[in-house]
Design a protein around this motif. Sequence first.
Motif, PDB file in Angstrom:
ATOM      1  N   ALA A 154       0.834  -1.206   0.000  1.00  0.00           N
ATOM      2  CA  ALA A 154       0.000   0.000   0.000  1.00  0.00           C
ATOM      3  C   ALA A 154       0.866   1.252   0.000  1.00  0.00           C
ATOM      4  O   ALA A 154       0.562   2.233  -0.682  1.00  0.00           O
ATOM      5  CB  ALA A 154      -0.939  -0.007   1.203  1.00  0.00           C
ATOM      6  N   MET A 155       1.964   1.218   0.743  1.00  0.00           N
ATOM      7  CA  MET A 155       2.876   2.366   0.759  1.00  0.00           C
ATOM      8  C   MET A 155       3.522   2.577  -0.611  1.00  0.00           C
ATOM      9  O   MET A 155       3.593   3.711  -1.092  1.00  0.00           O
ATOM     10  CB  MET A 155       3.968   2.175   1.819  1.00  0.00           C
ATOM     11  CG  MET A 155       3.475   2.339   3.242  1.00  0.00           C
ATOM     12  SD  MET A 155       4.806   2.267   4.444  1.00  0.00           S
ATOM     13  CE  MET A 155       5.437   3.927   4.326  1.00  0.00           C
ATOM     14  N   MET A 188       1.288   9.226  -5.166  1.00  0.00           N
ATOM     15  CA  MET A 188       0.114  10.087  -5.059  1.00  0.00           C
ATOM     16  C   MET A 188       0.304  11.102  -3.929  1.00  0.00           C
ATOM     17  O   MET A 188       0.034  12.286  -4.090  1.00  0.00           O
ATOM     18  CB  MET A 188      -1.134   9.239  -4.798  1.00  0.00           C
ATOM     19  CG  MET A 188      -2.381  10.043  -4.500  1.00  0.00           C
ATOM     20  SD  MET A 188      -3.718   9.034  -3.827  1.00  0.00           S
ATOM     21  CE  MET A 188      -3.147   8.718  -2.175  1.00  0.00           C
ATOM     22  N   TRP A 189       0.794  10.628  -2.786  1.00  0.00           N
ATOM     23  CA  TRP A 189       1.024  11.530  -1.659  1.00  0.00           C
ATOM     24  C   TRP A 189       2.157  12.504  -1.967  1.00  0.00           C
ATOM     25  O   TRP A 189       2.137  13.644  -1.492  1.00  0.00           O
ATOM     26  CB  TRP A 189       1.320  10.734  -0.385  1.00  0.00           C
ATOM     27  CG  TRP A 189       0.148   9.965   0.135  1.00  0.00           C
ATOM     28  CD1 TRP A 189       0.061   8.610   0.273  1.00  0.00           C
ATOM     29  CD2 TRP A 189      -1.098  10.484   0.596  1.00  0.00           C
ATOM     30  NE1 TRP A 189      -1.165   8.260   0.790  1.00  0.00           N
ATOM     31  CE2 TRP A 189      -1.900   9.393   0.995  1.00  0.00           C
ATOM     32  CE3 TRP A 189      -1.639  11.768   0.706  1.00  0.00           C
ATOM     33  CZ2 TRP A 189      -3.177   9.537   1.503  1.00  0.00           C
ATOM     34  CZ3 TRP A 189      -2.924  11.917   1.210  1.00  0.00           C
ATOM     35  CH2 TRP A 189      -3.672  10.814   1.602  1.00  0.00           C
ATOM     36  N   SER A 240      -2.221  12.031   7.653  1.00  0.00           N
ATOM     37  CA  SER A 240      -1.556  10.733   7.686  1.00  0.00           C
ATOM     38  C   SER A 240      -1.649  10.098   9.064  1.00  0.00           C
ATOM     39  O   SER A 240      -2.032   8.929   9.207  1.00  0.00           O
ATOM     40  CB  SER A 240      -0.085  10.894   7.290  1.00  0.00           C
ATOM     41  OG  SER A 240       0.635   9.712   7.567  1.00  0.00           O
ATOM     42  N   LEU A 241      -1.306  10.853  10.082  1.00  0.00           N
ATOM     43  CA  LEU A 241      -1.283  10.313  11.440  1.00  0.00           C
ATOM     44  C   LEU A 241      -2.686   9.940  11.923  1.00  0.00           C
ATOM     45  O   LEU A 241      -2.888   8.874  12.516  1.00  0.00           O
ATOM     46  CB  LEU A 241      -0.635  11.320  12.386  1.00  0.00           C
ATOM     47  CG  LEU A 241       0.850  11.611  12.098  1.00  0.00           C
ATOM     48  CD1 LEU A 241       1.324  12.811  12.906  1.00  0.00           C
ATOM     49  CD2 LEU A 241       1.715  10.395  12.356  1.00  0.00           C
ATOM     50  N   LEU A 242      -3.655  10.800  11.651  1.00  0.00           N
ATOM     51  CA  LEU A 242      -5.023  10.503  12.083  1.00  0.00           C
ATOM     52  C   LEU A 242      -5.626   9.350  11.278  1.00  0.00           C
ATOM     53  O   LEU A 242      -6.366   8.519  11.824  1.00  0.00           O
ATOM     54  CB  LEU A 242      -5.895  11.756  11.998  1.00  0.00           C
ATOM     55  CG  LEU A 242      -5.497  12.869  12.972  1.00  0.00           C
ATOM     56  CD1 LEU A 242      -6.341  14.114  12.736  1.00  0.00           C
ATOM     57  CD2 LEU A 242      -5.574  12.406  14.417  1.00  0.00           C
ATOM     58  N   GLY A 262      -1.090   1.378   5.797  1.00  0.00           N
ATOM     59  CA  GLY A 262       0.011   1.639   4.871  1.00  0.00           C
ATOM     60  C   GLY A 262      -0.271   2.803   3.936  1.00  0.00           C
ATOM     61  O   GLY A 262       0.609   3.614   3.645  1.00  0.00           O
ATOM     62  N   VAL A 263      -1.519   2.914   3.470  1.00  0.00           N
ATOM     63  CA  VAL A 263      -1.908   4.032   2.604  1.00  0.00           C
ATOM     64  C   VAL A 263      -1.660   5.352   3.322  1.00  0.00           C
ATOM     65  O   VAL A 263      -1.054   6.276   2.773  1.00  0.00           O
ATOM     66  CB  VAL A 263      -3.397   3.915   2.182  1.00  0.00           C
ATOM     67  CG1 VAL A 263      -3.903   5.212   1.577  1.00  0.00           C
ATOM     68  CG2 VAL A 263      -3.583   2.756   1.217  1.00  0.00           C
ATOM     69  N   PHE A 264      -2.113   5.454   4.561  1.00  0.00           N
ATOM     70  CA  PHE A 264      -1.941   6.708   5.293  1.00  0.00           C
ATOM     71  C   PHE A 264      -0.502   6.924   5.739  1.00  0.00           C
ATOM     72  O   PHE A 264      -0.031   8.060   5.791  1.00  0.00           O
ATOM     73  CB  PHE A 264      -2.909   6.775   6.475  1.00  0.00           C
ATOM     74  CG  PHE A 264      -4.303   7.132   6.058  1.00  0.00           C
ATOM     75  CD1 PHE A 264      -4.608   8.416   5.643  1.00  0.00           C
ATOM     76  CD2 PHE A 264      -5.305   6.189   6.066  1.00  0.00           C
ATOM     77  CE1 PHE A 264      -5.893   8.751   5.237  1.00  0.00           C
ATOM     78  CE2 PHE A 264      -6.591   6.510   5.674  1.00  0.00           C
ATOM     79  CZ  PHE A 264      -6.882   7.800   5.250  1.00  0.00           C
ATOM     80  N   ALA A 265       0.205   5.854   6.070  1.00  0.00           N
ATOM     81  CA  ALA A 265       1.606   5.994   6.482  1.00  0.00           C
ATOM     82  C   ALA A 265       2.452   6.594   5.365  1.00  0.00           C
ATOM     83  O   ALA A 265       3.353   7.384   5.618  1.00  0.00           O
ATOM     84  CB  ALA A 265       2.170   4.643   6.904  1.00  0.00           C
ATOM     85  N   SER A 266       2.126   6.224   4.139  1.00  0.00           N
ATOM     86  CA  SER A 266       2.932   6.718   3.021  1.00  0.00           C
ATOM     87  C   SER A 266       2.749   8.204   2.769  1.00  0.00           C
ATOM     88  O   SER A 266       3.524   8.804   2.037  1.00  0.00           O
ATOM     89  CB  SER A 266       2.638   5.918   1.751  1.00  0.00           C
ATOM     90  OG  SER A 266       1.338   6.177   1.277  1.00  0.00           O
TER      91      SER A 266
END
Length: 182
Positions: A57-58, A64-65, A81-83, A109-113
Amino acid sequence: MTVRAPGGIVNTLPALAASAAVALAYAVVLPVLPTVVATAQSPARMTAELMAVYSAAMVVTAPMWGRASRRLPAHQLVRLSLLGQAVAMTMLLWPSVTTMLLFARGLQGVFASAALPALQTAASHAATSEGDRSQRLANLSRAALVGGLFGPGVGGAIETDGDLTAPVLIAVAVLVLAAAAQ
């Protein structure tokens, strides 16, 4: 001491805390996952899949990020990302259906990236020289390594009978506090 960089992110302790929080949130559940998936047909394979879906996912969403980090203030992207990771972590507490665990870990993983490109971009923009830029990026990496180092230790120390609740709640608290500091 807070110095705001272009894009609005604080380039002191909050940025380092965000970097460490991302890694800690990934690693804090590692000691517990084998117990959680023990009833799966192949526990070792399921554990590997949970790690792989996070990383995949990352890899897929980082570009994109990265593009988003050019348009949005870094502190907003890091906070998102953190939330987002905190929400994904709480999903790990829902019934341990294999697909839910995979979805929650992938969403994490999506948000971590999102955090890493934003933090690196802010650090690069705030740098006053090439040496300063290198030092800022090294500090972000060091903070992530500290989070990755302490995550499994914290998760292993506070877990009880293979229950994800305590490690997840600690990770959520760390993520929310790091988001609030942005």
